[in-house]
Design an enzyme around this catalytic site. Structure first.
Site, PDB file in Angstrom:
ATOM      1  N   ASN A 190     -12.889  -3.448   2.559  1.00 29.46           N
ATOM      2  CA  ASN A 190     -13.837  -2.340   2.670  1.00 29.46           C
ATOM      3  C   ASN A 190     -14.771  -2.436   1.475  1.00 29.46           C
ATOM      4  O   ASN A 190     -14.323  -2.404   0.326  1.00 29.46           O
ATOM      5  CB  ASN A 190     -13.101  -0.996   2.664  1.00 29.46           C
ATOM      6  N   HIS A 247     -10.179  -5.344  -3.311  1.00 26.47           N
ATOM      7  CA  HIS A 247      -8.835  -5.542  -2.749  1.00 26.47           C
ATOM      8  C   HIS A 247      -8.938  -5.954  -1.297  1.00 26.47           C
ATOM      9  O   HIS A 247      -9.759  -5.440  -0.544  1.00 26.47           O
ATOM     10  CB  HIS A 247      -7.962  -4.291  -2.906  1.00 26.47           C
ATOM     11  N   ASP A 252       0.848  -1.190   0.000  1.00 25.36           N
ATOM     12  CA  ASP A 252       0.000   0.000   0.000  1.00 25.36           C
ATOM     13  C   ASP A 252       0.886   1.243   0.000  1.00 25.36           C
ATOM     14  O   ASP A 252       1.892   1.313   0.720  1.00 25.36           O
ATOM     15  CB  ASP A 252      -0.923  -0.014   1.231  1.00 25.36           C
ATOM     16  N   GLN A 311     -14.194   2.490   1.407  1.00 31.06           N
ATOM     17  CA  GLN A 311     -13.633   2.020   0.127  1.00 31.06           C
ATOM     18  C   GLN A 311     -13.405   3.231  -0.776  1.00 31.06           C
ATOM     19  O   GLN A 311     -14.318   4.045  -0.980  1.00 31.06           O
ATOM     20  CB  GLN A 311     -14.560   1.023  -0.571  1.00 31.06           C
ATOM     21  N   SER A 312     -12.177   3.360  -1.257  1.00 32.54           N
ATOM     22  CA  SER A 312     -11.833   4.507  -2.106  1.00 32.54           C
ATOM     23  C   SER A 312     -11.383   4.097  -3.494  1.00 32.54           C
ATOM     24  O   SER A 312     -11.378   4.919  -4.406  1.00 32.54           O
ATOM     25  CB  SER A 312     -10.745   5.356  -1.431  1.00 32.54           C
ATOM     26  N   VAL A 313     -10.994   2.832  -3.648  1.00 33.61           N
ATOM     27  CA  VAL A 313     -10.628   2.312  -4.969  1.00 33.61           C
ATOM     28  C   VAL A 313     -11.611   1.182  -5.278  1.00 33.61           C
ATOM     29  O   VAL A 313     -11.707   0.202  -4.515  1.00 33.61           O
ATOM     30  CB  VAL A 313      -9.174   1.793  -5.001  1.00 33.61           C
ATOM     31  N   HIS A 335      -7.014  -5.930   2.167  1.00 34.05           N
ATOM     32  CA  HIS A 335      -5.905  -5.359   2.927  1.00 34.05           C
ATOM     33  C   HIS A 335      -5.312  -6.446   3.821  1.00 34.05           C
ATOM     34  O   HIS A 335      -6.053  -7.139   4.536  1.00 34.05           O
ATOM     35  CB  HIS A 335      -6.388  -4.220   3.844  1.00 34.05           C
TER      36      HIS A 335
HETATM   37  P1  5GP Z   1      -9.669   1.356   0.300  1.00 35.29           P
HETATM   38  O1  5GP Z   1      -9.724   2.686   1.006  1.00 35.29           O
HETATM   39  O2  5GP Z   1     -10.391   1.441  -1.033  1.00 35.29           O
HETATM   40  O3  5GP Z   1     -10.124   0.195   1.133  1.00 35.29           O
HETATM   41  O4  5GP Z   1      -8.143   1.067   0.007  1.00 35.29           O
HETATM   42  C1  5GP Z   1      -7.467   1.618  -1.074  1.00 35.29           C
HETATM   43  C2  5GP Z   1      -6.009   1.602  -0.710  1.00 35.29           C
HETATM   44  O5  5GP Z   1      -5.271   1.849  -1.875  1.00 35.29           O
HETATM   45  C3  5GP Z   1      -5.617   2.666   0.312  1.00 35.29           C
HETATM   46  O6  5GP Z   1      -5.083   2.033   1.466  1.00 35.29           O
HETATM   47  C4  5GP Z   1      -4.575   3.502  -0.428  1.00 35.29           C
HETATM   48  O7  5GP Z   1      -3.510   3.920   0.398  1.00 35.29           O
HETATM   49  C5  5GP Z   1      -4.121   2.573  -1.533  1.00 35.29           C
HETATM   50  N1  5GP Z   1      -3.672   3.247  -2.729  1.00 35.29           N
HETATM   51  C6  5GP Z   1      -4.268   4.308  -3.340  1.00 35.29           C
HETATM   52  N2  5GP Z   1      -3.572   4.644  -4.442  1.00 35.29           N
HETATM   53  C7  5GP Z   1      -2.527   3.796  -4.533  1.00 35.29           C
HETATM   54  C8  5GP Z   1      -1.445   3.650  -5.459  1.00 35.29           C
HETATM   55  O8  5GP Z   1      -1.315   4.369  -6.455  1.00 35.29           O
HETATM   56  N3  5GP Z   1      -0.539   2.672  -5.211  1.00 35.29           N
HETATM   57  C9  5GP Z   1      -0.647   1.844  -4.119  1.00 35.29           C
HETATM   58  N4  5GP Z   1       0.305   0.915  -3.970  1.00 35.29           N
HETATM   59  N5  5GP Z   1      -1.644   1.942  -3.230  1.00 35.29           N
HETATM   60  C10 5GP Z   1      -2.578   2.909  -3.436  1.00 35.29           C
END
Ligand code: 5GP
Ligand code: ZN
Length: 115
Positions: free
Chosen positions: A88, A101, A33, A95-97, A103
């Protein structure tokens, strides 16, 4: 479609965006991450574009299981004796992406319940 050209994690799968990759299997990619929340913080993704864990489970119970098996392998190679895994699912829980995924977090103590 297998990959979404607009999706950040699909771009990592394609190699268009660099990532610190720790494991690659036929169906799973694992990379560190970019904003680690623990000494070990690794994301495990299916190499097919699917929005979240719920959709992934419906698409392929086998594939969501492969993420858990890969997490176990990575935890072992990271030397973790315990670890936390988190999906998430939905913006309301962080969830932001929107490419499913898992974690994998470890290397420090964790509170329960999570925040
Ligand atoms: P979410 O918030 O969707 O559960 O997790 C998305 C994760 O993707 C976050 O922990 C964030 O730090 C990680 N992330 C966002 N952009 C990038 C990226 O460009 N490269 C990597 N390796 N991680 C990313
Ligand atoms: Zn994607």
């Amino acid at each position: 479609m297998d990959l979404d050209p607009q999706c950040l994690f699909c771009k990592i799968i394609e190699g268009d965006i660099p990532a610190d990759i720790v494991l690659r299997t036929a169906n799973v990619l694992a990379f560190r991450d970019i904003t680690p929340q623990a000494p070990t913080h690794i994301l495990l993704i299916p190499t097919v574009h699917v929005e979240n864990a719920a959709e992934l489970a419906k698409l392929s119970p086998t594939l969501i299981g492969e993420l858990m098996i890969a997490a176990q392998e990575v935890a072992k190679s990271e030397g973790l004796d315990g670890y936390r895994t988190v999906f998430n699912t939905g913006a309301s829980v962080g969830q932001s992406v929107f490419h499913a995924h898992l974690h994998l977090l470890g290397g420090r103590s964790f509170a329960w319940p999570p925040g």
